[in-house]
Design an enzyme around this catalytic site. Structure first.
Site, mmCIF file in Angstrom:
data_model
loop_
_atom_site.group_PDB
_atom_site.id
_atom_site.type_symbol
_atom_site.label_atom_id
_atom_site.label_comp_id
_atom_site.label_asym_id
_atom_site.label_seq_id
_atom_site.Cartn_x
_atom_site.Cartn_y
_atom_site.Cartn_z
ATOM 1 N N SER A 44 -26.799 5.632 149.364
ATOM 2 C CA SER A 44 -27.864 4.903 150.059
ATOM 3 C C SER A 44 -27.358 4.163 151.289
ATOM 4 N N GLY A 72 -38.828 10.713 139.395
ATOM 5 C CA GLY A 72 -38.974 9.819 140.537
ATOM 6 C C GLY A 72 -39.525 10.545 141.757
ATOM 7 N N GLN A 73 -39.658 9.769 142.840
ATOM 8 C CA GLN A 73 -40.174 10.354 144.091
ATOM 9 C C GLN A 73 -39.356 11.580 144.517
ATOM 10 N N GLU A 110 -28.278 1.379 151.950
ATOM 11 C CA GLU A 110 -28.074 -0.003 151.511
ATOM 12 C C GLU A 110 -26.589 -0.338 151.408
ATOM 13 N N ASP A 119 -30.267 9.930 129.123
ATOM 14 C CA ASP A 119 -30.254 8.659 129.852
ATOM 15 C C ASP A 119 -28.892 8.502 130.508
ATOM 16 N N LEU A 120 -28.887 7.943 131.719
ATOM 17 C CA LEU A 120 -27.604 7.734 132.398
ATOM 18 C C LEU A 120 -26.750 6.695 131.679
ATOM 19 N N LYS A 137 -24.061 1.238 144.141
ATOM 20 C CA LYS A 137 -24.075 2.520 144.873
ATOM 21 C C LYS A 137 -22.726 2.767 145.562
ATOM 22 N N TYR A 177 -27.554 -3.752 143.520
ATOM 23 C CA TYR A 177 -27.858 -2.311 143.644
ATOM 24 C C TYR A 177 -26.883 -1.657 144.620
ATOM 25 N N TYR A 181 -27.610 -4.347 134.191
ATOM 26 C CA TYR A 181 -28.285 -3.081 133.864
ATOM 27 C C TYR A 181 -28.196 -2.127 135.069
ATOM 28 N N GLN A 233 -31.798 2.691 138.689
ATOM 29 C CA GLN A 233 -32.666 1.524 138.847
ATOM 30 C C GLN A 233 -32.623 1.311 140.356
ATOM 31 N N ILE A 286 -35.570 13.068 137.708
ATOM 32 C CA ILE A 286 -36.557 14.100 138.089
ATOM 33 C C ILE A 286 -37.973 13.534 138.155
HETATM 34 P P1 NDP Z 1 -37.316 6.389 142.067
HETATM 35 O O1 NDP Z 1 -37.197 4.944 141.714
HETATM 36 O O2 NDP Z 1 -38.636 6.927 142.499
HETATM 37 O O3 NDP Z 1 -36.809 7.287 140.844
HETATM 38 C C1 NDP Z 1 -35.717 6.896 140.063
HETATM 39 C C2 NDP Z 1 -35.557 7.884 138.942
HETATM 40 O O4 NDP Z 1 -34.450 7.474 138.117
HETATM 41 C C3 NDP Z 1 -36.772 7.977 138.011
HETATM 42 O O5 NDP Z 1 -36.927 9.304 137.608
HETATM 43 C C4 NDP Z 1 -36.346 7.108 136.837
HETATM 44 O O6 NDP Z 1 -37.007 7.446 135.629
HETATM 45 C C5 NDP Z 1 -34.882 7.496 136.761
HETATM 46 N N1 NDP Z 1 -34.087 6.563 135.970
HETATM 47 C C6 NDP Z 1 -34.111 5.207 135.996
HETATM 48 N N2 NDP Z 1 -33.257 4.715 135.096
HETATM 49 C C7 NDP Z 1 -32.684 5.769 134.470
HETATM 50 C C8 NDP Z 1 -31.750 5.908 133.418
HETATM 51 N N3 NDP Z 1 -31.230 4.843 132.813
HETATM 52 N N4 NDP Z 1 -31.380 7.146 133.045
HETATM 53 C C9 NDP Z 1 -31.922 8.240 133.634
HETATM 54 N N5 NDP Z 1 -32.829 8.182 134.627
HETATM 55 C C10 NDP Z 1 -33.205 6.955 135.034
HETATM 56 O O7 NDP Z 1 -36.204 6.665 143.213
HETATM 57 P P2 NDP Z 1 -36.238 7.700 144.442
HETATM 58 O O8 NDP Z 1 -36.745 8.995 143.975
HETATM 59 O O9 NDP Z 1 -36.844 7.017 145.606
HETATM 60 O O10 NDP Z 1 -34.679 7.811 144.769
HETATM 61 C C11 NDP Z 1 -33.858 8.790 144.136
HETATM 62 C C12 NDP Z 1 -32.401 8.355 144.215
HETATM 63 O O11 NDP Z 1 -32.024 8.210 145.578
HETATM 64 C C13 NDP Z 1 -32.101 7.020 143.563
HETATM 65 O O12 NDP Z 1 -30.790 7.089 143.042
HETATM 66 C C14 NDP Z 1 -32.129 6.030 144.708
HETATM 67 O O13 NDP Z 1 -31.324 4.916 144.410
HETATM 68 C C15 NDP Z 1 -31.551 6.883 145.810
HETATM 69 N N6 NDP Z 1 -31.971 6.556 147.156
HETATM 70 C C16 NDP Z 1 -33.302 6.501 147.472
HETATM 71 C C17 NDP Z 1 -33.697 6.294 148.770
HETATM 72 C C18 NDP Z 1 -35.129 6.208 149.138
HETATM 73 O O14 NDP Z 1 -35.411 5.723 150.254
HETATM 74 N N7 NDP Z 1 -36.064 6.685 148.325
HETATM 75 C C19 NDP Z 1 -32.696 6.144 149.859
HETATM 76 C C20 NDP Z 1 -31.319 6.266 149.405
HETATM 77 C C21 NDP Z 1 -30.992 6.470 148.112
HETATM 78 P P3 NDP Z 1 -38.446 6.786 135.240
HETATM 79 O O15 NDP Z 1 -39.485 7.633 135.945
HETATM 80 O O16 NDP Z 1 -38.479 6.910 133.781
HETATM 81 O O17 NDP Z 1 -38.447 5.376 135.752
HETATM 82 P P1 GDR Z 2 -35.216 -1.120 150.401
HETATM 83 O O1 GDR Z 2 -36.788 -0.832 150.272
HETATM 84 O O2 GDR Z 2 -34.842 -2.443 149.885
HETATM 85 O O3 GDR Z 2 -34.868 -0.814 151.819
HETATM 86 O O4 GDR Z 2 -34.598 -0.029 149.409
HETATM 87 P P2 GDR Z 2 -38.020 -1.805 150.026
HETATM 88 O O5 GDR Z 2 -39.213 -1.028 150.425
HETATM 89 O O6 GDR Z 2 -37.989 -2.410 148.679
HETATM 90 O O7 GDR Z 2 -37.757 -2.986 151.092
HETATM 91 C C1 GDR Z 2 -37.673 -2.744 152.484
HETATM 92 C C2 GDR Z 2 -37.703 -4.078 153.224
HETATM 93 O O8 GDR Z 2 -39.002 -4.655 153.087
HETATM 94 C C3 GDR Z 2 -38.845 -6.038 152.778
HETATM 95 N N1 GDR Z 2 -40.051 -6.524 152.093
HETATM 96 C C4 GDR Z 2 -40.482 -6.141 150.879
HETATM 97 N N2 GDR Z 2 -39.986 -5.237 149.996
HETATM 98 C C5 GDR Z 2 -40.666 -5.043 148.844
HETATM 99 N N3 GDR Z 2 -40.219 -4.114 147.977
HETATM 100 N N4 GDR Z 2 -41.796 -5.735 148.526
HETATM 101 C C6 GDR Z 2 -42.321 -6.668 149.371
HETATM 102 O O9 GDR Z 2 -43.330 -7.295 149.078
HETATM 103 C C7 GDR Z 2 -41.639 -6.880 150.617
HETATM 104 N N5 GDR Z 2 -41.871 -7.681 151.693
HETATM 105 C C8 GDR Z 2 -40.913 -7.449 152.573
HETATM 106 C C9 GDR Z 2 -37.591 -6.070 151.927
HETATM 107 O O10 GDR Z 2 -37.073 -7.410 151.862
HETATM 108 C C10 GDR Z 2 -36.706 -5.097 152.688
HETATM 109 O O11 GDR Z 2 -36.083 -5.740 153.758
HETATM 110 C C11 GDR Z 2 -35.085 1.300 149.385
HETATM 111 C C12 GDR Z 2 -34.909 1.833 147.957
HETATM 112 O O12 GDR Z 2 -35.533 3.104 147.869
HETATM 113 C C13 GDR Z 2 -33.435 1.990 147.622
HETATM 114 O O13 GDR Z 2 -33.301 2.651 146.355
HETATM 115 C C14 GDR Z 2 -32.776 2.840 148.705
HETATM 116 O O14 GDR Z 2 -31.403 2.976 148.428
HETATM 117 C C15 GDR Z 2 -32.999 2.201 150.056
HETATM 118 O O15 GDR Z 2 -34.385 2.103 150.302
HETATM 119 C C16 GDR Z 2 -32.372 3.022 151.184
#
Ligand code: NDP
Ligand code: GDR
Length: 352
Positions: free
Chosen positions: A141, A18-19, A143, A70-71, A168, A164, A107, A95, A16
């Site tokens: 995802s 997170g983004q 991914e 915690d998960l 997933k 990761y 992890y 994560q 909750i």
């Molecule tokens: P964020 O990284 O912004 O948020 C992740 C959330 O998970 C945070 O609230 C974090 O808590 C919590 N978390 C991390 N570790 C644990 C744990 N051990 N137990 C309980 N909670 C934990 O991710 P997004 O909001 O961007 O994404 C949400 C979900 O969707 C994720 O599962 C992500 O993998 C998936 N996803 C995201 C995409 C994207 O483009 N944003 C695309 C596809 C899938 P804390 O704030 O304490 O770190």
């Molecule tokens: P992604 O997102 O791996 O697609 O996962 P990220 O923004 O980390 O990377 C996207 C692409 O950009 C390239 N890249 C960099 N990435 C990061 N983070 N930092 C850098 O400096 C950088 N330079 C280039 C990466 O190599 C990659 O190709 C996100 C996450 O939200 C996942 O949890 C989710 O599942 C997927 O999107 C869909």
């Protein structure tokens, strides 16, 4: 809003803070839900994205409630599912950083894969012992497609390219298995990248827009990035949380892709974002091999036809609008930072 006198629907959200968790919470509160979130203990407060909707729980009008869990801790998940008796469970916790998953692979597997299994078990046991209907959403995802070329849809084979993504894929199939084996109402959303001003600052889009704000205001000169050639299907997070909810409102559980169906390289994102404020990215960006991944995902572009036809879902914010929204927000933030720097409260390299 729910009809008057109808009992409030209850949602339980992992991730909750997170983004997506913050946008989903806003969305469900507007729909009249009582929203329960599992937060993990941290040495610092990790609820910044929820502060604007937080109401003190002592106030009877508070409909968002936070609980420590915690998960990685099955007992906490069991306890909160049994205590809250949610109608809908959204498993967003993870994560979620692909690059970091190469550094912390086991992890990542524990939280992303086994964490989903623990939560499914908690829901299954609750459903079997109470006979209640509980609907489960798994945050899958794009991914998971990894090396499989686009366009990717629900029938495309997975070829994950990081710890990761492998985790997933496991969570995806745990969810399918609990649906098939136990008849659980469990859905996988296979979501392509979605961003916002609340995106974590070490994901590439936000890293870029944060830097642009600071460069424009004179707090920073350089931005270090990795692979600029990777292509992603980038949408707005606010649109995607509606899709998650819609999946759980259908008669039958199923899996759906959410995507914009357009893909841009990191370089094209740089071009658009720096260009928006009249800067040339080539004057500021340097490549740091540290940000290259041991195995990369080159090209993601989803087909969201199924979600469009069955859920009536489609994204409202396009690429240019998304970039503008993020740059505008980070420019405002940088202006506030500048005031603190100019008045000696922080150094220019510090985060407020
Ligand atoms: P964020 O990284 O912004 O948020 C992740 C959330 O998970 C945070 O609230 C974090 O808590 C919590 N978390 C991390 N570790 C644990 C744990 N051990 N137990 C309980 N909670 C934990 O991710 P997004 O909001 O961007 O994404 C949400 C979900 O969707 C994720 O599962 C992500 O993998 C998936 N996803 C995201 C995409 C994207 O483009 N944003 C695309 C596809 C899938 P804390 O704030 O304490 O770190
Ligand atoms: P992604 O997102 O791996 O697609 O996962 P990220 O923004 O980390 O990377 C996207 C692409 O950009 C390239 N890249 C960099 N990435 C990061 N983070 N930092 C850098 O400096 C950088 N330079 C280039 C990466 O190599 C990659 O190709 C996100 C996450 O939200 C996942 O949890 C989710 O599942 C997927 O999107 C869909």
């Amino acid at each position: 809003m729910a009809p008057e006198n109808a009992p409030l629907k209850k949602a339980l959200i992992t991730g909750i803070t997170g983004q997506d968790g913050s946008y989903l919470t806003e969305f469900l509160l507007k729909k009249g839900y009582e929203v329960h979130g599992i937060i993990r203990r941290s040495s610092n407060f990790n609820t910044q994205r929820l502060e604007h909707i937080y109401i003190d729980p002592h106030n009877s009008s508070a409909r968002m409630k936070l609980h420590y869990g915690d998960l990685s801790d099955a007992s906490s998940l069991r306890k909160w599912v049994d205590t809250i008796c949610p109608d809908e469970v959204y498993n967003l916790g993870a994560q979620s950083h692909v690059g970091v998953s190469f550094e912390n692979p086991d992890y990542t597997a524990d939280v992303v894969a086994t964490g989903a299994l623990r939560l499914l078990e908690a829901v299954r046991i609750h459903v079997e012992s109470t006979g209640r209907l509980v609907k489960y959403y798994q945050a899958g995802s794009s991914e998971m497609y990894g090396a499989t070329p686009p366009p990717q849809d629900e029938t495309t084979v997975f070829h994950p390219r990081s710890p990761y993504a492998v985790a997933k894929v496991a969570a995806h199939f745990y969810t399918v298995n609990y649906r098939e084996a136990y008849g659980l109402f469990a859905c996988n959303g296979i979501l392509f990248n979605h961003e916002s001003p609340r995106r974590g600052e070490n994901f590439v889009t936000r890293k870029i827009t944060r830097a642009i704000g600071r460069i424009k205001i004179g707090l920073q000169k350089k931005l270090f990035l990795g692979n600029l050639k990777a292509s992603r299907d980038w949408g707005f997070a606010g649109d995607y949380v509606e899709g998650m909810w819609l999946m759980l409102q259908q008669d039958k559980p199923d899996d759906y892709v959410l995507a914009t169906e357009n893909s841009y390289t990191v370089e094209e994102f740089l071009e658009e974002a720096f260009g928006y404020v009249g800067l040339n990215w080539k004057d500021h960006v340097e490549i740091d091999p540290r940000y290259f991944r041991p195995s990369e995902v080159d090209n993601l572009r989803g087909s969201a036809q199924k979600a469009r036809e069955l859920l009536g879902w489609q994204p409202k914010v396009n690429f240019k609008q998304l970039v503008a929204m993020m740059v505008d927000s980070d420019l405002e933030r940088a202006k506030r930072e500048k005031v603190l720097v100019d008045n000696g409260y922080i150094d220019s390299h510090q985060q407020p």
